[in-house]
Design an enzyme around this catalytic site. Sequence first.
Site, PDB file in Angstrom:
ATOM      1  N   SER A 120       6.648  27.233  30.184  1.00 24.62           N
ATOM      2  CA  SER A 120       8.093  27.400  30.112  1.00 24.62           C
ATOM      3  C   SER A 120       8.534  28.547  29.206  1.00 24.62           C
ATOM      4  CB  SER A 120       8.745  26.093  29.654  1.00 24.62           C
ATOM      5  OG  SER A 120       8.456  25.049  30.554  1.00 24.62           O
ATOM      6  N   HIS A 167      11.331  27.608  24.723  1.00 27.55           N
ATOM      7  CA  HIS A 167      12.238  28.345  25.605  1.00 27.55           C
ATOM      8  C   HIS A 167      12.930  29.470  24.844  1.00 27.55           C
ATOM      9  CE1 HIS A 167      12.686  24.551  28.361  1.00 27.55           C
ATOM     10  NE2 HIS A 167      11.463  25.035  28.324  1.00 27.55           N
TER      11      HIS A 167
END
Length: 222
Positions: A120, A167
């Site tokens: 991610s 992220h």
Amino acid sequence: MTYGVMLLCAVVFVAQWLSATFGGNEVTAALWYAPLYSMPGVFEPWRMLTVMFTHSTGFIFHILFNLYALWLFGRNLEQAIGRGAFAVLYVFAGIGGSLGVMMWAYFDPQSLVYPTVGASGAIFGVLAATLVTMRAARVNVTSLAVLIAINFAIGLIPGAQISWQAHLGGMVVGAAAMWVILATRGVRRRKQRVAGLVALGAVLVLASGAYFVVAPAANLVA
């Protein structure tokens, strides 16, 4: 390069699933990353790289979303900047994701032992790089910006068990790498581009050794 990353993620996922189903989850445990692995005495820096090819075996949509995002955005970004630059950007963004997780331990020392899995951080780096590229080309970025914001916000939901720190770190580094690439476009500026990316890589390497200077718990007490 994009398809290669997708294939590697798929192969690793199968190995993870087999290990989790018929073994003791050894594959995932060997590849995941926790800030603890950046501490002196336990230093295993390669995990900051290997983690970007792992996914949760208990939630199939984790890998499906990441592969779809790579297919949707990675191919176009790779075509725009070239294989080599894309590979460097992807790896840097992945390391940035690990650094985001690592740096959060300065604020929450208990997170030192919490492992994370997933590409991610690198994926969000690709999204951020695409946003920077579109903005530089004066293309409307509203839809992509909203998509990024929504997916980032999901990670902030209590109990979501999503590493928003990864992220954020991936986005920051992905955008920075893309800025270097765009600022040094052209054959004549290739040396400057290489130098800029090497400098960014050096910063990431130095940051990965931050615990050798100030450990999270010590920093919190101070």
